[in-house]
Design a protein around this motif. Structure first.
Motif, mmCIF file in Angstrom:
data_model
loop_
_atom_site.group_PDB
_atom_site.id
_atom_site.type_symbol
_atom_site.label_atom_id
_atom_site.label_comp_id
_atom_site.label_asym_id
_atom_site.label_seq_id
_atom_site.Cartn_x
_atom_site.Cartn_y
_atom_site.Cartn_z
ATOM 1 N N SER A 172 0.850 -1.180 0.000
ATOM 2 C CA SER A 172 0.000 0.000 0.000
ATOM 3 C C SER A 172 0.888 1.233 0.000
ATOM 4 O O SER A 172 2.028 1.194 0.466
ATOM 5 N N PHE A 173 0.382 2.299 -0.557
ATOM 6 C CA PHE A 173 1.123 3.553 -0.582
ATOM 7 C C PHE A 173 0.118 4.689 -0.747
ATOM 8 O O PHE A 173 -1.085 4.444 -0.862
ATOM 9 N N PHE A 174 0.613 5.914 -0.751
ATOM 10 C CA PHE A 174 -0.277 7.071 -0.823
ATOM 11 C C PHE A 174 0.020 7.895 -2.068
ATOM 12 O O PHE A 174 1.087 7.807 -2.648
ATOM 13 N N MET A 175 -0.963 8.685 -2.434
ATOM 14 C CA MET A 175 -0.796 9.523 -3.617
ATOM 15 C C MET A 175 -1.654 10.769 -3.426
ATOM 16 O O MET A 175 -2.820 10.673 -3.033
ATOM 17 N N LYS A 176 -1.038 11.900 -3.678
ATOM 18 C CA LYS A 176 -1.774 13.163 -3.567
ATOM 19 C C LYS A 176 -2.368 13.459 -4.929
ATOM 20 O O LYS A 176 -1.644 13.653 -5.908
ATOM 21 N N VAL A 177 -3.690 13.491 -4.994
ATOM 22 C CA VAL A 177 -4.362 13.641 -6.282
ATOM 23 C C VAL A 177 -4.699 15.108 -6.519
ATOM 24 O O VAL A 177 -5.434 15.715 -5.751
ATOM 25 N N THR A 178 -4.167 15.651 -7.576
ATOM 26 C CA THR A 178 -4.476 17.045 -7.892
ATOM 27 C C THR A 178 -5.271 17.159 -9.191
ATOM 28 O O THR A 178 -5.997 18.116 -9.387
ATOM 29 N N VAL A 179 -5.099 16.186 -10.080
ATOM 30 C CA VAL A 179 -5.846 16.191 -11.342
ATOM 31 C C VAL A 179 -6.395 14.788 -11.601
ATOM 32 O O VAL A 179 -5.947 13.833 -11.000
ATOM 33 N N SER A 180 -7.370 14.691 -12.519
ATOM 34 C CA SER A 180 -7.877 13.383 -12.909
ATOM 35 C C SER A 180 -6.822 12.663 -13.736
ATOM 36 O O SER A 180 -6.025 13.290 -14.413
ATOM 37 N N GLY A 181 -6.855 11.347 -13.669
ATOM 38 C CA GLY A 181 -5.885 10.602 -14.476
ATOM 39 C C GLY A 181 -6.030 9.124 -14.272
ATOM 40 O O GLY A 181 -6.839 8.674 -13.469
ATOM 41 N N GLU A 182 -5.239 8.411 -15.004
ATOM 42 C CA GLU A 182 -5.311 6.965 -14.923
ATOM 43 C C GLU A 182 -4.135 6.419 -14.149
ATOM 44 O O GLU A 182 -2.992 6.808 -14.373
ATOM 45 N N PHE A 183 -4.448 5.508 -13.258
ATOM 46 C CA PHE A 183 -3.406 4.789 -12.556
ATOM 47 C C PHE A 183 -3.006 3.578 -13.384
ATOM 48 O O PHE A 183 -3.847 2.993 -14.075
ATOM 49 N N ALA A 184 -1.761 3.223 -13.308
ATOM 50 C CA ALA A 184 -1.311 2.008 -13.966
ATOM 51 C C ALA A 184 -0.329 1.313 -13.035
ATOM 52 O O ALA A 184 0.498 1.967 -12.396
ATOM 53 N N PHE A 185 -0.454 0.012 -12.929
ATOM 54 C CA PHE A 185 0.382 -0.744 -12.008
ATOM 55 C C PHE A 185 1.082 -1.857 -12.753
ATOM 56 O O PHE A 185 0.515 -2.447 -13.679
ATOM 57 N N SER A 186 2.293 -2.173 -12.378
ATOM 58 C CA SER A 186 2.949 -3.326 -12.994
ATOM 59 C C SER A 186 3.824 -4.051 -11.985
ATOM 60 O O SER A 186 4.404 -3.446 -11.083
ATOM 61 N N TRP A 187 3.874 -5.351 -12.168
ATOM 62 C CA TRP A 187 4.637 -6.248 -11.298
ATOM 63 C C TRP A 187 5.652 -6.968 -12.161
ATOM 64 O O TRP A 187 5.283 -7.601 -13.166
ATOM 65 N N PHE A 188 6.916 -6.918 -11.765
ATOM 66 C CA PHE A 188 7.998 -7.502 -12.565
ATOM 67 C C PHE A 188 8.497 -8.782 -11.918
ATOM 68 O O PHE A 188 9.005 -8.763 -10.800
ATOM 69 N N ASP A 189 8.374 -9.871 -12.650
ATOM 70 C CA ASP A 189 8.763 -11.181 -12.140
ATOM 71 C C ASP A 189 10.234 -11.450 -12.435
ATOM 72 O O ASP A 189 10.786 -10.912 -13.390
ATOM 73 N N ASP A 190 10.855 -12.327 -11.604
ATOM 74 C CA ASP A 190 12.234 -12.763 -11.846
ATOM 75 C C ASP A 190 12.407 -13.359 -13.242
ATOM 76 O O ASP A 190 13.469 -13.257 -13.853
ATOM 77 N N ASP A 191 11.369 -14.037 -13.732
ATOM 78 C CA ASP A 191 11.496 -14.701 -15.035
ATOM 79 C C ASP A 191 11.322 -13.722 -16.201
ATOM 80 O O ASP A 191 11.305 -14.130 -17.357
ATOM 81 N N GLY A 192 11.207 -12.459 -15.912
ATOM 82 C CA GLY A 192 11.127 -11.456 -16.964
ATOM 83 C C GLY A 192 9.705 -11.084 -17.345
ATOM 84 O O GLY A 192 9.491 -10.105 -18.055
ATOM 85 N N SER A 193 8.737 -11.863 -16.888
ATOM 86 C CA SER A 193 7.359 -11.541 -17.245
ATOM 87 C C SER A 193 6.867 -10.366 -16.402
ATOM 88 O O SER A 193 7.321 -10.149 -15.278
ATOM 89 N N VAL A 194 5.960 -9.621 -16.981
ATOM 90 C CA VAL A 194 5.414 -8.454 -16.292
ATOM 91 C C VAL A 194 3.906 -8.551 -16.296
ATOM 92 O O VAL A 194 3.293 -8.785 -17.336
ATOM 93 N N THR A 195 3.315 -8.426 -15.131
ATOM 94 C CA THR A 195 1.858 -8.424 -15.047
ATOM 95 C C THR A 195 1.398 -6.968 -15.116
ATOM 96 O O THR A 195 1.958 -6.120 -14.440
ATOM 97 N N GLY A 196 0.383 -6.733 -15.918
ATOM 98 C CA GLY A 196 -0.088 -5.358 -16.071
ATOM 99 C C GLY A 196 0.526 -4.711 -17.302
ATOM 100 O O GLY A 196 0.289 -3.570 -17.600
ATOM 101 N N ARG A 197 1.336 -5.434 -17.987
ATOM 102 C CA ARG A 197 2.022 -4.987 -19.176
ATOM 103 C C ARG A 197 2.178 -6.170 -20.105
ATOM 104 O O ARG A 197 2.052 -7.302 -19.655
ATOM 105 N N PRO A 198 2.529 -6.141 -21.373
ATOM 106 C CA PRO A 198 2.690 -4.889 -22.106
ATOM 107 C C PRO A 198 1.345 -4.426 -22.625
ATOM 108 O O PRO A 198 0.316 -4.986 -22.292
ATOM 109 N N ASN A 199 1.423 -3.473 -23.484
ATOM 110 C CA ASN A 199 0.226 -3.006 -24.154
ATOM 111 C C ASN A 199 -0.823 -2.515 -23.184
ATOM 112 O O ASN A 199 -1.933 -3.003 -23.135
ATOM 113 N N MET A 200 -0.460 -1.660 -22.417
ATOM 114 C CA MET A 200 -1.280 -0.936 -21.452
ATOM 115 C C MET A 200 -1.281 -1.612 -20.118
ATOM 116 O O MET A 200 -1.214 -2.820 -19.980
#
Lengths: 128, 152
Positions: free
Chosen positions: A76-104
């Motif tokens: 968990s973490f915090f974020m000060k929101v001043t404008v509208s926008g999109e959040f994006a999250f990604s998790w990087f695995d040891d095997d090189g795979s990324v969850t939440g990516r690629p292509n948005m």
């Protein structure tokens, strides 16, 4: 193991300038590389080593994880929101795979903010 | 809200007690056992961290070392000029003492993060905070672990 499934909790709306808490969880064994299997062989390390959170394409928070982070890592973490926008999250695995990516990024969410107050001259109930 | 506030107060008391206890037991921090962790030495690069300004919330007793909640918050205005850049978490008694590093930006608004960690044994948790102004802060807390969270 099964494909990691991320879960994210964040408020749908926020007041401009408000600090919101974002909670994330992803299913993953986080194999530490310390554990031995039934035959006494060490199970090779396989963890998610990095988590990134972006807001409007800008990196706002990142966590580098080591094998001491529990299975199904929570962050968990915090974020000060001043404008509208999109959040994006990604998790990087040891095997090189990324969850939440690629292509948005995974499950981007909008944070609609209340529209700014109307200029004085256009407010209803006011006649000049 | 009330419980959060009292929680924070209890936490500060805990941190205070830990810190006073540590200083009474002599041995300045720079010579503490934690300085032997190579990763920490490398991070510090000869700098001496200051006590205070970090709230480290971990359970005093963890029954299950597999999942130990960790909440950290560092005091900071979080402006472009003065903000917390990174918080590093170490568990001295783990096979791999480096637990996690959290990188913040001024957009975060608050230098706080929580996660869950594995602890192999009863040990000391150390948090180092690096600010954008080049200051380094330190906080620590001991966690008693009943069932270790490594191997198996």
């Amino acid at each position: 193991m099964a494909t990691p499934t991320p879960r994210i909790r964040l408020p749908a709306t926020a007041k401009a300038g408000e600090i919101v808490e974002i909670k994330t969880l992803i299913s993953h064994d986080m194999e530490s590389g310390q554990r031995k299997d039934a035959e006494g062989k060490i199970v090779p390390r396989k963890i998610i080593n990095r988590f990134e959170a972006r807001f409007a394409d800008k990196l706002v928070f990142a966590a580098d994880w080591n094998p001491s982070v529990s299975a199904n890592p929570y962050q968990s973490f915090f974020m000060k929101v001043t404008v509208s926008g999109e959040f994006a999250f990604s998790w990087f695995d040891d095997d090189g795979s990324v969850t939440g990516r690629p292509n948005m990024w995974l499950r981007p969410k909008r944070l609609p903010l209340p529209s700014p107050p109307l200029p004085r001259s256009r407010r209803p109930g006011r006649r000049t | 809200m009330r419980s959060a506030a009292s929680g924070a107060a209890a936490l500060q008391r805990r941190v205070f007690l830990t810190l006073t206890g540590a200083s009474l037991l002599a041995a300045p921090w720079a010579r503490g056992a934690w300085a032997d962790v190579p990763e920490m030495k490398k991070l510090l690069a000869g700098r001496t961290p200051k006590q205070g300004g970090i709230t480290l919330d971990v359970p005093a007793i963890a029954e299950n070392g597999m999942v130990v909640p960790l909440n950290i918050a560092a005091e900071s205005p979080m402006t472009d000029a003065d903000h917390i850049k990174t918080l590093h978490v170490f568990a001295e008694g783990n096979p791999n003492p480096m637990v996690a590093s959290f990188s913040f930006t001024p957009e975060c608004g608050r230098a706080a993060a929580s996660t869950r960690m594995r602890l192999a044994q009863t040990q000391n948790i150390v948090v180092l905070a690096e600010t954008s102004t080049g200051e380094v802060r330190v906080a620590n807390a001991e966690v008693k672990v009943t069932i270790g969270g490594c191997g198996g």
